[in-house]
Scaffold this motif. Structure first.
Motif, PDB file in Angstrom:
ATOM      1  N   GLN A 156       1.075  -2.508 -45.916  1.00  0.00           N
ATOM      2  CA  GLN A 156       2.267  -2.306 -46.746  1.00  0.00           C
ATOM      3  C   GLN A 156       3.184  -3.527 -46.682  1.00  0.00           C
ATOM      4  N   ALA A 157       3.294  -4.143 -45.512  1.00  0.00           N
ATOM      5  CA  ALA A 157       4.128  -5.339 -45.367  1.00  0.00           C
ATOM      6  C   ALA A 157       3.556  -6.485 -46.199  1.00  0.00           C
ATOM      7  N   LYS A 158       2.253  -6.632 -46.172  1.00  0.00           N
ATOM      8  CA  LYS A 158       1.608  -7.686 -46.962  1.00  0.00           C
ATOM      9  C   LYS A 158       1.846  -7.459 -48.452  1.00  0.00           C
ATOM     10  N   ALA A 159       1.710  -6.216 -48.884  1.00  0.00           N
ATOM     11  CA  ALA A 159       1.922  -5.885 -50.297  1.00  0.00           C
ATOM     12  C   ALA A 159       3.368  -6.148 -50.703  1.00  0.00           C
ATOM     13  N   LEU A 160       4.309  -5.827 -49.830  1.00  0.00           N
ATOM     14  CA  LEU A 160       5.725  -6.065 -50.115  1.00  0.00           C
ATOM     15  C   LEU A 160       6.010  -7.555 -50.256  1.00  0.00           C
ATOM     16  N   ASN A 161       5.462  -8.354 -49.351  1.00  0.00           N
ATOM     17  CA  ASN A 161       5.657  -9.803 -49.427  1.00  0.00           C
ATOM     18  C   ASN A 161       5.125 -10.371 -50.735  1.00  0.00           C
ATOM     19  N   ILE A 162       3.959  -9.908 -51.137  1.00  0.00           N
ATOM     20  CA  ILE A 162       3.355 -10.387 -52.388  1.00  0.00           C
ATOM     21  C   ILE A 162       4.224 -10.012 -53.583  1.00  0.00           C
ATOM     22  N   GLN A 163       4.716  -8.762 -53.589  1.00  0.00           N
ATOM     23  CA  GLN A 163       5.550  -8.310 -54.701  1.00  0.00           C
ATOM     24  C   GLN A 163       6.865  -9.078 -54.758  1.00  0.00           C
ATOM     25  N   MET A 164       7.484  -9.318 -53.586  1.00  0.00           N
ATOM     26  CA  MET A 164       8.725 -10.089 -53.554  1.00  0.00           C
ATOM     27  C   MET A 164       8.510 -11.486 -54.120  1.00  0.00           C
ATOM     28  N   GLN A 165       7.428 -12.130 -53.699  1.00  0.00           N
ATOM     29  CA  GLN A 165       7.150 -13.487 -54.159  1.00  0.00           C
ATOM     30  C   GLN A 165       6.895 -13.528 -55.662  1.00  0.00           C
ATOM     31  N   ARG A 166       6.236 -12.508 -56.180  1.00  0.00           N
ATOM     32  CA  ARG A 166       5.999 -12.434 -57.627  1.00  0.00           C
ATOM     33  C   ARG A 166       7.312 -12.280 -58.389  1.00  0.00           C
ATOM     34  N   ASP A 167       8.171 -11.390 -57.911  1.00  0.00           N
ATOM     35  CA  ASP A 167       9.442 -11.147 -58.594  1.00  0.00           C
ATOM     36  C   ASP A 167      10.358 -12.367 -58.529  1.00  0.00           C
ATOM     37  N   ILE A 168      10.326 -13.065 -57.411  1.00  0.00           N
ATOM     38  CA  ILE A 168      11.118 -14.287 -57.265  1.00  0.00           C
ATOM     39  C   ILE A 168      10.603 -15.362 -58.217  1.00  0.00           C
ATOM     40  N   LYS A 170       9.222 -14.974 -61.083  1.00  0.00           N
ATOM     41  CA  LYS A 170       9.612 -14.655 -62.458  1.00  0.00           C
ATOM     42  C   LYS A 170      10.995 -15.230 -62.787  1.00  0.00           C
ATOM     43  N   VAL A 171      11.893 -15.163 -61.819  1.00  0.00           N
ATOM     44  CA  VAL A 171      13.233 -15.715 -62.030  1.00  0.00           C
ATOM     45  C   VAL A 171      13.179 -17.239 -62.026  1.00  0.00           C
ATOM     46  N   GLU A 172      12.403 -17.786 -61.098  1.00  0.00           N
ATOM     47  CA  GLU A 172      12.296 -19.248 -60.991  1.00  0.00           C
ATOM     48  C   GLU A 172      11.730 -19.876 -62.257  1.00  0.00           C
ATOM     49  N   ILE A 173      10.839 -19.180 -62.916  1.00  0.00           N
ATOM     50  CA  ILE A 173      10.266 -19.699 -64.165  1.00  0.00           C
ATOM     51  C   ILE A 173      11.380 -19.940 -65.182  1.00  0.00           C
ATOM     52  N   LEU A 174      12.353 -19.032 -65.208  1.00  0.00           N
ATOM     53  CA  LEU A 174      13.481 -19.177 -66.130  1.00  0.00           C
ATOM     54  C   LEU A 174      14.420 -20.309 -65.715  1.00  0.00           C
ATOM     55  N   VAL A 203      18.984 -21.256 -50.209  1.00  0.00           N
ATOM     56  CA  VAL A 203      17.713 -21.343 -50.941  1.00  0.00           C
ATOM     57  C   VAL A 203      17.804 -20.525 -52.228  1.00  0.00           C
ATOM     58  N   LEU A 204      18.411 -19.345 -52.132  1.00  0.00           N
ATOM     59  CA  LEU A 204      18.579 -18.515 -53.330  1.00  0.00           C
ATOM     60  C   LEU A 204      19.446 -19.213 -54.369  1.00  0.00           C
ATOM     61  N   LEU A 205      20.508 -19.885 -53.910  1.00  0.00           N
ATOM     62  CA  LEU A 205      21.394 -20.596 -54.834  1.00  0.00           C
ATOM     63  C   LEU A 205      20.634 -21.688 -55.584  1.00  0.00           C
ATOM     64  N   THR A 206      19.776 -22.394 -54.866  1.00  0.00           N
ATOM     65  CA  THR A 206      18.961 -23.436 -55.507  1.00  0.00           C
ATOM     66  C   THR A 206      17.971 -22.824 -56.484  1.00  0.00           C
ATOM     67  N   LYS A 207      17.324 -21.731 -56.070  1.00  0.00           N
ATOM     68  CA  LYS A 207      16.357 -21.067 -56.946  1.00  0.00           C
ATOM     69  C   LYS A 207      17.036 -20.459 -58.175  1.00  0.00           C
ATOM     70  N   ALA A 208      18.335 -20.168 -58.034  1.00  0.00           N
ATOM     71  CA  ALA A 208      19.087 -19.612 -59.163  1.00  0.00           C
ATOM     72  C   ALA A 208      19.461 -20.692 -60.175  1.00  0.00           C
ATOM     73  N   ALA A 288      21.229 -15.585 -60.330  1.00  0.00           N
ATOM     74  CA  ALA A 288      20.798 -16.424 -61.456  1.00  0.00           C
ATOM     75  C   ALA A 288      21.511 -16.027 -62.749  1.00  0.00           C
ATOM     76  N   LYS A 289      21.794 -14.745 -62.909  1.00  0.00           N
ATOM     77  CA  LYS A 289      22.512 -14.285 -64.105  1.00  0.00           C
ATOM     78  C   LYS A 289      23.929 -14.827 -64.149  1.00  0.00           C
ATOM     79  N   ILE A 290      24.512 -15.033 -62.965  1.00  0.00           N
ATOM     80  CA  ILE A 290      25.863 -15.590 -62.907  1.00  0.00           C
ATOM     81  C   ILE A 290      25.838 -17.094 -63.177  1.00  0.00           C
ATOM     82  N   VAL A 291      24.858 -17.784 -62.574  1.00  0.00           N
ATOM     83  CA  VAL A 291      24.760 -19.239 -62.730  1.00  0.00           C
ATOM     84  C   VAL A 291      24.304 -19.610 -64.136  1.00  0.00           C
TER      85      VAL A 291
END
Length: 297
Positions: A156-168, A170-174, A203-208, A288-291
Motif C-alpha cells: 500500500q505504501a508503494k502504491a501511495l508513493n506511485i500515485q503521489m508522484q503521478r499526481d505531482i 500532472k501539475v508539473e507538466i502545466l 521544492v513545492l514552490l519551485t514545482k508550482a 500552483a493555482k495561486i502562482v
C-alpha cells in the motif's frame, strides 16, 4: 474428467495457491523488524503493531492513507485528517505530550518525532517507540515506505508513493511550460520565518512555477532579515496580506507590494502545505493555482 486431466487440474491449483502464498509472503513485513529511526537509535519492532499512537499529523495521515487507520488508538492534538481520527483520544502536542494519557491507551507502538523528549520518557516506562520525522521532499516518500514496512503495509505504501508522484507530475507538466516564473517570497511566520529552496515546501514552490528568493545557504526554514526581502524585490509574496506587507519599513518599494501581488494562503491549504505527507499533490496543486491561476482556468 479423466484421471490425467484431474491430476493436471490439481497440480495447477496447487501451483497457483503456492504462487499466491509466495507473493503474499514476499510483500509482508517479517518480524521482529530491526531499523534505525530518526533519532539514530537501533529499534526493534517485535510484532505487527495493533495499537498505535501517532504524535505527528503527517504520520497520522500517512498511516491512514496506507490502510492502517484502524490501528490508531490515539493521536496528537493537531491530527485532524482524515475525519475519523478526530474521534480518537488526543495526547497533546509535540512538546507537551500527555505521557500518562499515552500509557493509558496501552499502545504497542508510539510513532514519535525526533524533537522533544517523548521517546526518552516513554522508554523509561517500557513503551516501544519509533521516531519517524519527514522533513524534506524526498522524506515524504521514504518515510511512507518506512511506515508501510513498520505496520505491514508495504504494498500500500508503494502504491501511495506511485500515485503521489503521478499526481505531482500532472501539475508539473502545466507549470514547467509557464511563460513566466515569478520570483517569490513565502512567509510561514510574521517573525518573519520563510522557506529555503531545499525544504519540502521550497521544492513545492519551485514545482508550482515560482523562483524562491531565499538563498539555500540560509537553511530550510530560516528566520530572515526583512531588509533581505526588500533587496531581493520579489514579484510575488505569499503567506501574508497586502496591508501587513505595506506597513513594514521599506516594503512599499517591493514589486509584489506595488502591484498588489501579496497573497495570504487560505487556512486549509496552509495546513496541507505544512504537512510532509500524502496530501503533497493537493498542496502543490493549490499552490500552483495561486502562482499560476491562468493555467487552471
Amino acid at each position: 474428467m479423466r484421471p490425467a486431466e484431474e491430476n493436471q487440474m490439481r497440480t495447477r491449483f496447487v501451483l497457483l495457491t503456492l504462487s499466491a502464498a509466495l507473493a503474499t509472503s514476499a510483500g509482508a513485513t517479517r518480524y521482529p523488524l530491526s531499523l534505525t529511526d530518526d533519532l539514530g537509535r537501533k529499534v526493534t519492532v517485535k510484532a505487527e503493531p495493533a495499537r498505535i499512537v501517532s504524535v505527528l499529523p503527517s504520520n497520522t495521515e500517512t498511516l491512514c492513507a496506507i490502510g492502517a487507520c484502524a490501528k490508531l488508538v490515539g493521536v496528537d492534538d493537531y491530527s485532524d485528517f482524515p475525519a475519523q481520527v478526530t474521534k480518537l483520544p488526543k495526547v497533546g502536542g509535540l512538546y507537551d505530550s500527555n505521557v500518562e494519557k499515552i500509557v493509558s491507551l496501552r499502545p504497542d507502538l508510539v510513532i514519535v518525532s525526533k524533537y522533544g523528549k517523548l521517546a526518552e520518557q516513554l522508554g523509561q516506562l517500557g513503551v516501544p517507540t519509533v521516531a519517524v520525522n519527514p522533513e524534506t521532499y524526498a522524506d515524504v516518500f521514504s518515510k511512507t515506505t518506512l511506515l508501510g514496512k513498520i505496520v505491514n503495509r508495504e504494498a500500500q505504501a508503494k502504491a501511495l508513493n506511485i500515485q503521489m508522484q503521478r499526481d505531482i507530475a500532472k501539475v508539473e507538466i502545466l507549470t514547467r511550460n509557464a511563460v513566466r516564473k515569478p520570483t517569490a517570497y513565502f512567509e510561514i511566520d510574521p517573525t518573519p520565518y520563510s522557506i529555503g529552496p531545499n525544504s519540502f515546501m521550497g521544492v513545492l514552490l519551485t514545482k508550482a512555477g515560482a523562483r524562491n528568493v531565499i538563498p539555500a545557504s540560509l537553511g530550510d526554514f530560516p528566520k530572515v532579515d526583512p531588509e533581505l526581502i526588500v533587496k531581493q524585490n520579489p514579484q510575488l509574496i505569499l503567506g501574508t496580506d497586502l496591508k501587513t506587507a505595506s506597513a513594514r519599513p521599506g516594503w512599499k518599494s517591493i514589486t509584489a507590494v506595488k502591484t498588489g501581488k501579496v497573497i495570504d494562503i487560505p487556512k486549509e491549504l496552509n495546513t496541507i502545505l505544512g504537512r510532509p505527507g500524502p496530501r503533497l499533490p493537493q498542496a502543490l496543486r493549490g499552490l500552483a493555482k495561486i502562482v499560476h491561476p491562468e493555467l487552471f482556468r
